[in-house]
Design a protein around this motif. Structure first.
Motif, PDB file in Angstrom:
ATOM      1  N   UNK A  10     -42.423 -71.720 -47.389  1.00 17.78           N
ATOM      2  CA  UNK A  10     -42.798 -71.000 -48.590  1.00 17.78           C
ATOM      3  C   UNK A  10     -43.648 -69.771 -48.334  1.00 17.78           C
ATOM      4  N   UNK A  11     -44.061 -69.556 -47.095  1.00 16.31           N
ATOM      5  CA  UNK A  11     -44.924 -68.426 -46.757  1.00 16.31           C
ATOM      6  C   UNK A  11     -44.148 -67.120 -46.624  1.00 16.31           C
ATOM      7  N   UNK A  12     -42.875 -67.204 -46.264  1.00 16.29           N
ATOM      8  CA  UNK A  12     -42.030 -66.015 -46.130  1.00 16.29           C
ATOM      9  C   UNK A  12     -40.682 -66.312 -46.776  1.00 16.29           C
ATOM     10  N   UNK A  13     -40.081 -65.306 -47.365  1.00 17.48           N
ATOM     11  CA  UNK A  13     -38.787 -65.495 -48.021  1.00 17.48           C
ATOM     12  C   UNK A  13     -37.767 -64.509 -47.480  1.00 17.48           C
ATOM     13  N   UNK A  14     -36.511 -64.855 -47.653  1.00 15.04           N
ATOM     14  CA  UNK A  14     -35.418 -63.966 -47.266  1.00 15.04           C
ATOM     15  C   UNK A  14     -35.259 -62.884 -48.311  1.00 15.04           C
ATOM     16  N   UNK A  15     -34.683 -61.767 -47.886  1.00 15.31           N
ATOM     17  CA  UNK A  15     -34.412 -60.694 -48.826  1.00 15.31           C
ATOM     18  C   UNK A  15     -33.239 -61.032 -49.731  1.00 15.31           C
ATOM     19  N   UNK A  16     -33.081 -60.255 -50.773  1.00 12.93           N
ATOM     20  CA  UNK A  16     -31.993 -60.493 -51.722  1.00 12.93           C
ATOM     21  C   UNK A  16     -30.638 -60.318 -51.073  1.00 12.93           C
ATOM     22  N   UNK A  17     -30.510 -59.347 -50.159  1.00  9.00           N
ATOM     23  CA  UNK A  17     -29.228 -59.116 -49.493  1.00  9.00           C
ATOM     24  C   UNK A  17     -28.834 -60.322 -48.643  1.00  9.00           C
ATOM     25  N   UNK A  18     -29.804 -60.862 -47.905  1.00  9.11           N
ATOM     26  CA  UNK A  18     -29.527 -62.037 -47.075  1.00  9.11           C
ATOM     27  C   UNK A  18     -29.119 -63.222 -47.938  1.00  9.11           C
ATOM     28  N   UNK A  19     -29.824 -63.446 -49.013  1.00 15.67           N
ATOM     29  CA  UNK A  19     -29.498 -64.558 -49.909  1.00 15.67           C
ATOM     30  C   UNK A  19     -28.105 -64.397 -50.501  1.00 15.67           C
ATOM     31  N   UNK A  20     -27.743 -63.158 -50.865  1.00 13.41           N
ATOM     32  CA  UNK A  20     -26.413 -62.907 -51.435  1.00 13.41           C
ATOM     33  C   UNK A  20     -25.322 -63.159 -50.398  1.00 13.41           C
TER      34      UNK A  20
END
Length: 86
Positions: A10-20
């Motif tokens: 939960x400390x770092x998240x993936x970018x929207x492009x990676x998630x897509x």
């Protein structure tokens, strides 16, 4: 920069492009990547039998990336791209 710091869930998240991208590629069956690796091995052997050594080496080097992509695909399916997505 402090070395030894570990990123917690939960400390770092993936970018929207990676998630897509992961949402789209997670729909690909993992067997597709295994089949691509086996096809690459087969094609490489056929090229080698035809004495086309450069083509055999080129196509034979695709095996590892296909297997790594399949492993990544499997991990995304099982664990998601972010710890916060669970």
């Amino acid at each position: 920069m402090e070395y030894g710091h570990k990123v917690q869930a939960g400390e770092a998240t993936e970018g929207k492009a990676t998630a897509a991208i992961e949402t789209y590629t997670a729909q690909v069956p993992s067997g597709v990547f295994l089949a691509a690796a086996i096809a690459s091995i087969t094609a490489s052997l056929l090229f080698k039998a035809q004495k086309r050594d450069h083509a055999a080496l080129f196509v034979g080097q695709w095996v590892a990336p296909f297997l790594i992509l399949g492993l990544y695909n499997k991990l995304v399916k099982q664990h998601g791209s972010d710890a916060t997505a669970r």
